[in-house]
Design an enzyme around this catalytic site. Structure first.
Site, short mmCIF file in Angstrom:
data_model
loop_
_atom_site.label_atom_id
_atom_site.label_comp_id
_atom_site.label_asym_id
_atom_site.label_seq_id
_atom_site.Cartn_x
_atom_site.Cartn_y
_atom_site.Cartn_z
N THR A 1 68.40 -165.45 50.28
CA THR A 1 68.33 -166.21 49.04
C THR A 1 67.32 -165.50 48.14
OG1 THR A 1 66.68 -167.68 50.06
CG2 THR A 1 68.95 -168.47 50.00
N SER A 2 67.55 -165.60 46.83
CA SER A 2 66.71 -164.85 45.89
C SER A 2 65.32 -165.43 45.74
CB SER A 2 67.39 -164.79 44.51
OG SER A 2 68.62 -164.08 44.61
N THR A 3 65.21 -166.76 45.84
CA THR A 3 63.90 -167.41 45.69
C THR A 3 63.71 -168.45 46.77
OG1 THR A 3 64.73 -169.17 44.24
CG2 THR A 3 64.00 -167.14 43.17
N GLN B 1 65.88 -171.71 46.54
CA GLN B 1 67.30 -171.74 46.81
C GLN B 1 67.59 -172.22 48.23
OE1 GLN B 1 68.73 -167.80 45.84
NE2 GLN B 1 69.37 -168.45 43.80
N CYS C 1 64.41 -162.86 48.87
CA CYS C 1 64.04 -161.76 47.98
C CYS C 1 65.22 -161.43 47.08
CB CYS C 1 63.63 -160.53 48.78
SG CYS C 1 64.98 -159.82 49.75
#
Length: 202
Positions: free
Chosen positions: A8-10, A13, A33
């Protein structure tokens, strides 16, 4: 060993969607990341590499291709490495496998993955372009001024921003700055600024 790789990007999420219908025997390895970070530079990617070099991984399951990355070259390099190690990567959403049952490279999957990798890369580029266009339009209409040159943001206000508060918490727990940047999804310079202020207020 099967590894279920999740990205997940953050930290905000939710990763549950990527865990649906997972095999209970799978080892879950998760990264929080940006997809722009090369696979083997991520903490989870490094763990998978280590396990692969030990010869204990035979399959990696990923929800969809853009979880592996959003840079076509890095996606293909990552797949090529695992192909040489005879480690199959299964992309659940697309129903693709990088290796055939006999361990040979799946040429059809390679072609489809290349196309979808280009789409993921273009999508990332378009999102960035739309952001820049939106800022340019707002500036032209006098609605976006940014911070006045020479002014400084109040330190407490800066630290109380949602992501910055989370970064501060991780730093206080002893996480390295680069780790916090990847987990929270903030630029390393921002993390350095947070840490500097933290040390000043300590």
């Amino acid at each position: 060993m099967k590894v279920l790789y999740i990205r997940t990007s953050t930290i905000e999420q939710n990763s549950e969607r990527q865990k649906q219908n997972k095999d209970e025997t799978c080892k879950i390895i998760e990264d929080k990341c940006s997809g722009a970070i090369p696979f083997f530079e991520r903490e989870g990617g490094k763990k998978i590499l280590e396990l692969t070099e030990k010869g204990v991984v035979d399959e990696i399951i990923v929800h969809e291709i853009d979880r592996l990355g959003r840079n076509l070259l890095d996606i293909l390099k990552t797949i090529a490495f695992f192909n040489t190690k005879k480690v199959n990567i299964e992309f659940k959403k697309q129903g693709l496998r990088t290796l055939n049952e006999d361990g040979s490279e799946n040429d059809i999957s390679k072609m489809v993955i290349s196309i979808l990798g280009v789409v993921a890369e273009m999508e990332r580029k378009m999102i960035r372009e739309r952001q820049l266009e939106g800022i340019a339009i707002a500036k032209a209409n006098g609605k976006y001024k940014g911070r006045n040159k020479g002014t400084k943001e109040n330190q407490l206000y800066f630290l109380n921003k949602e992501k910055n508060k989370k970064a501060l918490d991780y730093l206080s727990k002893g996480y390295k700055q680069i780790e916090v940047a990847k987990i929270i999804g903030l630029h390393p310079n921002t993390i350095s600024k947070i840490n500097k202020i933290r040390n000043q207020l300590a």
